[in-house]
Structure formats: C-alpha cells, structure tokens
Design a protein around this motif. Structure first.
Motif, mmCIF file in Angstrom:
data_model
loop_
_atom_site.group_PDB
_atom_site.id
_atom_site.type_symbol
_atom_site.label_atom_id
_atom_site.label_comp_id
_atom_site.label_asym_id
_atom_site.label_seq_id
_atom_site.Cartn_x
_atom_site.Cartn_y
_atom_site.Cartn_z
ATOM 1 N N ILE A 179 1.609 6.902 -10.600
ATOM 2 C CA ILE A 179 2.088 5.572 -10.880
ATOM 3 C C ILE A 179 3.456 5.786 -11.454
ATOM 4 O O ILE A 179 4.235 4.991 -11.132
ATOM 5 N N ALA A 180 3.753 6.586 -12.478
ATOM 6 C CA ALA A 180 4.837 7.019 -12.923
ATOM 7 C C ALA A 180 6.044 7.091 -12.055
ATOM 8 O O ALA A 180 7.017 6.676 -12.180
ATOM 9 N N TYR A 181 5.804 8.091 -11.020
ATOM 10 C CA TYR A 181 6.959 8.550 -9.968
ATOM 11 C C TYR A 181 7.160 7.193 -9.365
ATOM 12 O O TYR A 181 8.557 7.019 -8.683
ATOM 13 N N ILE A 182 6.121 6.452 -8.748
ATOM 14 C CA ILE A 182 6.322 5.263 -7.999
ATOM 15 C C ILE A 182 7.266 4.037 -8.773
ATOM 16 O O ILE A 182 8.338 3.735 -8.396
ATOM 17 N N SER A 183 6.903 4.040 -10.161
ATOM 18 C CA SER A 183 7.536 3.020 -10.843
ATOM 19 C C SER A 183 9.202 3.467 -11.091
ATOM 20 O O SER A 183 9.863 2.482 -11.619
ATOM 21 N N GLU A 184 9.424 4.733 -10.869
ATOM 22 C CA GLU A 184 10.839 5.110 -10.936
ATOM 23 C C GLU A 184 11.664 4.626 -9.707
ATOM 24 O O GLU A 184 12.918 4.398 -10.021
ATOM 25 N N SER A 185 10.918 4.746 -8.690
ATOM 26 C CA SER A 185 11.592 4.088 -7.479
ATOM 27 C C SER A 185 11.736 2.596 -7.272
ATOM 28 O O SER A 185 12.714 2.002 -6.712
ATOM 29 N N VAL B 295 0.870 -1.326 0.004
ATOM 30 C CA VAL B 295 0.159 0.125 0.018
ATOM 31 C C VAL B 295 0.974 1.210 -0.013
ATOM 32 O O VAL B 295 1.706 1.377 0.902
ATOM 33 N N PHE B 296 0.752 2.088 -1.126
ATOM 34 C CA PHE B 296 1.343 3.421 -1.100
ATOM 35 C C PHE B 296 0.566 4.607 -1.024
ATOM 36 O O PHE B 296 -0.664 4.295 -1.331
ATOM 37 N N CYS B 297 0.885 5.297 -0.505
ATOM 38 C CA CYS B 297 0.311 6.707 0.098
ATOM 39 C C CYS B 297 0.861 7.894 -0.557
ATOM 40 O O CYS B 297 2.013 8.014 -0.149
ATOM 41 N N VAL B 298 0.104 8.818 -1.243
ATOM 42 C CA VAL B 298 0.772 9.940 -1.625
ATOM 43 C C VAL B 298 0.267 11.311 -0.587
ATOM 44 O O VAL B 298 -0.893 11.474 -0.161
ATOM 45 N N GLY B 299 1.645 11.785 -0.134
ATOM 46 C CA GLY B 299 1.174 13.046 0.598
ATOM 47 C C GLY B 299 0.960 14.439 0.108
ATOM 48 O O GLY B 299 1.448 14.584 -0.756
ATOM 49 N N ARG B 300 -0.035 15.107 0.787
ATOM 50 C CA ARG B 300 -0.428 16.382 0.191
ATOM 51 C C ARG B 300 -0.446 16.525 -1.333
ATOM 52 O O ARG B 300 0.369 17.183 -1.849
ATOM 53 N N ASN B 301 -1.578 16.103 -2.011
ATOM 54 C CA ASN B 301 -1.579 15.708 -3.309
ATOM 55 C C ASN B 301 -2.844 16.696 -3.762
ATOM 56 O O ASN B 301 -3.270 16.597 -5.005
ATOM 57 N N TYR B 302 -3.375 17.347 -2.903
ATOM 58 C CA TYR B 302 -4.598 18.297 -3.272
ATOM 59 C C TYR B 302 -3.950 19.681 -2.616
ATOM 60 O O TYR B 302 -3.532 19.701 -1.767
ATOM 61 N N ALA B 303 -3.800 20.688 -3.511
ATOM 62 C CA ALA B 303 -3.114 22.270 -3.170
ATOM 63 C C ALA B 303 -3.908 22.700 -1.886
ATOM 64 O O ALA B 303 -3.058 23.255 -0.984
ATOM 65 N N ALA B 304 -5.294 22.667 -1.800
ATOM 66 C CA ALA B 304 -5.790 23.296 -0.778
ATOM 67 C C ALA B 304 -5.516 22.498 0.784
ATOM 68 O O ALA B 304 -5.013 23.012 1.753
ATOM 69 N N ASP C 41 3.718 24.361 0.805
ATOM 70 C CA ASP C 41 3.492 25.067 -0.554
ATOM 71 C C ASP C 41 3.494 23.861 -1.818
ATOM 72 O O ASP C 41 4.346 23.318 -2.118
ATOM 73 N N PRO C 42 2.068 23.806 -2.437
ATOM 74 C CA PRO C 42 2.058 22.869 -3.149
ATOM 75 C C PRO C 42 2.554 22.966 -4.656
ATOM 76 O O PRO C 42 2.940 22.060 -5.388
ATOM 77 N N ASP C 43 3.024 24.346 -5.026
ATOM 78 C CA ASP C 43 3.773 24.414 -6.259
ATOM 79 C C ASP C 43 5.181 24.071 -6.193
ATOM 80 O O ASP C 43 5.805 24.432 -7.235
ATOM 81 N N ARG C 44 5.889 23.921 -5.204
ATOM 82 C CA ARG C 44 7.197 23.658 -5.083
ATOM 83 C C ARG C 44 7.708 22.310 -4.619
ATOM 84 O O ARG C 44 8.762 22.168 -4.743
ATOM 85 N N GLU C 45 6.834 21.524 -4.240
ATOM 86 C CA GLU C 45 7.257 20.094 -3.709
ATOM 87 C C GLU C 45 6.893 19.107 -4.841
ATOM 88 O O GLU C 45 5.775 18.907 -5.076
ATOM 89 N N PRO C 46 7.849 18.241 -4.965
ATOM 90 C CA PRO C 46 7.501 17.138 -5.724
ATOM 91 C C PRO C 46 6.747 16.137 -4.950
ATOM 92 O O PRO C 46 6.729 16.132 -3.825
ATOM 93 N N PRO C 47 5.995 15.022 -5.483
ATOM 94 C CA PRO C 47 5.350 14.039 -4.702
ATOM 95 C C PRO C 47 6.162 13.351 -3.857
ATOM 96 O O PRO C 47 7.468 12.930 -3.930
ATOM 97 N N PHE C 48 5.546 12.973 -2.550
ATOM 98 C CA PHE C 48 6.253 12.205 -1.716
ATOM 99 C C PHE C 48 5.438 10.908 -1.175
ATOM 100 O O PHE C 48 4.307 11.324 -1.281
ATOM 101 N N PHE C 49 6.035 10.061 -0.698
ATOM 102 C CA PHE C 49 5.077 8.805 -0.315
ATOM 103 C C PHE C 49 5.422 8.357 0.899
ATOM 104 O O PHE C 49 6.399 8.325 1.383
ATOM 105 N N PHE C 50 4.400 7.584 1.609
ATOM 106 C CA PHE C 50 4.535 6.655 2.710
ATOM 107 C C PHE C 50 3.825 5.509 2.642
ATOM 108 O O PHE C 50 3.019 5.436 1.431
ATOM 109 N N THR C 51 3.947 4.586 3.232
ATOM 110 C CA THR C 51 3.261 3.236 3.211
ATOM 111 C C THR C 51 2.545 2.775 4.435
ATOM 112 O O THR C 51 2.559 3.449 5.458
#
Length: 231
Positions: free
Chosen positions: A182-188, A28-37, A45-55
């Motif tokens: 999906i593409a981001y996860i598959s790079e790791s 189970v992968f989870c994406v942090g802070r993936n909605y700007a609000a 700041d949602p405009d400056r951070e790349p996606p990050f994940f936890f499990t």
C-alpha cells in the motif's frame, strides 16, 4: 443530473460476506512476483527486485463461483491464487505504519493469466495488458471486513485443480507485506476508496483447461470454487 451520450457501464463491484451490500471497485492493482518461490519459478531473483505492479480493469473482477470463461487468444491459461485487499480510505505517500488504516477488507482472488501472451510480451519488452487485463481475469470471493477478520499477516493460502494441490504457501512469505505494498502504491498515485489490490501469488502456478474445477482459499477468509468454461 449529468447527461451522457451513451449509457454508462454498470458499477463494477464485489460481494461482501454476510451482507446484501456490495463493495464498489474503482481500480485494480496487482503485485508481480511477491513470493520468493514464485519469483524463482519465473526465473527471477526475489532478493534484488523492488515491487512492481500491473493493473486490470475494474470489471475484470467477477465472482469466483459458477463458471468462469476460458478466454480467447490463449492455449496456456494459468491460475494464480492471491490475497485481495480492498481500500476503504484514500491516501497519498502513506507510511507502512499508516497503511493498514486504509484497508476496508480482504478476500480470496485468482489472477488468471494468458501465459503464452505474457511470454511473448516479455521477450518483446511490451506491456502485459493483453495477458493480464482480459475479461473475467480476476475471479474474487466475497470481501471480509477488517472489523470481522482483522489484518491477516500469516496463514495458509492454497489452490487446487480438480482436487489436486497446485499452490500452497503462507501469507507470512510475502516479500512485501500488505502495508508495504500500500505504501509503495501511494508513492506513485493517490489511493482512493474502492481501489483493490491483488497482492501476489505463491509458487505452483500452472495451466487450466476447460472443465477444470478450481478451489482455493486463505485461512480466515473462506474458500472459492469455480469451473473453467469452454474455449
């Protein structure tokens, strides 16, 4: 037949809408802070951070129905409604254009969070595991196959507590859409059949108390409803 020194744990799985068959969960992968609000309400700041994940562990995913336990070690349990993606085909280094071919189906889920423990972990620069990966921390509704619902890219996502609206957003507000995630996860790491992704939550996260009735949904994927159990 393989012999084990102890009895293996049962296979974690999630229901499939309209079927007696179940979808086996691998990771189970989870994406942090993936909605700007939501990112802004968490002070980022949602405009400056790349996606990050936890499990979360696979068996943290439980049916989003009946009673879901209030976990120990917290006085501030929060709800986070999410679109859940189930992976049916494996792949590494896939492009966003290829990514949706890996998806088996979609569901409505809730990322339950021990917010007080998470706040401490953030201040001390420690991992989030104790705040995110506890028992029954991923209530999830039945999966809907892509063949039945397609790939939802827009539509309301919402959550209410005791009938009062808490979270309201739209899938088209995702900072990183499903294909990009999906593409981001598959790079790791290599994605595999059975992997599940919680894609992030809109603004309005808040506290739950024992006895609260949680309802939520995503357009085209039905609704979930469960009661928070005793402490």
């Amino acid at each position: 037949m393989t012999e084990f020194v102890i009895q293996p744990a049962p296979q974690a799985s999630v229901a499939v809408a309209g079927s007696q068959a179940r979808f086996p969960i691998r990771r189970v992968f989870c994406v942090g802070r993936n909605y700007a609000a939501h990112a802004r309400e968490m002070g980022k700041d949602p405009d400056r951070e790349p996606p990050f994940f936890f499990t979360k562990p696979a068996d943290a995913v439980v049916p989003a129905e009946g009673t879901v336990s209030y976990p120990p070690l917290t006085e501030n349990l929060h709800h986070e409604i999410e679109l859940v993606v189930a992976i049916g085909k494996g792949g590494a280094n896939v492009t966003p254009a290829q990514a949706l071919d890996l998806v088996w189906g979609y569901a409505v889920g809730v990322d339950l969070t021990r917010r007080d423990l998470q706040d401490v972990a953030k201040k001390m620069s420690r991992p989030w595991d104790w705040s995110k990966a506890f028992d029954a921390s991923g209530p999830c509704g039945p999966l809907h196959p892509v063949s039945a619902v397609g790939h939802p890219a827009k539509g309301a996502i919402w959550l209410k507590v005791n009938g009062e609206p808490r979270q309201q957003g739209d899938l088209d507000e995702l900072i990183w859409p499903v294909a990009d995630v999906i593409a981001y996860i598959s790079e790791s790491m290599t994605l595999a059949p059975g992997d599940v992704i919680f894609t992030g939550t809109p603004a309005g996260v808040g506290a739950l108390n024992p006895g609260d009735v949680v309802t939520g949904g995503v357009d085209g994927l039905g609704e979930i409803a469960f009661t928070v159990g005793k402490r």
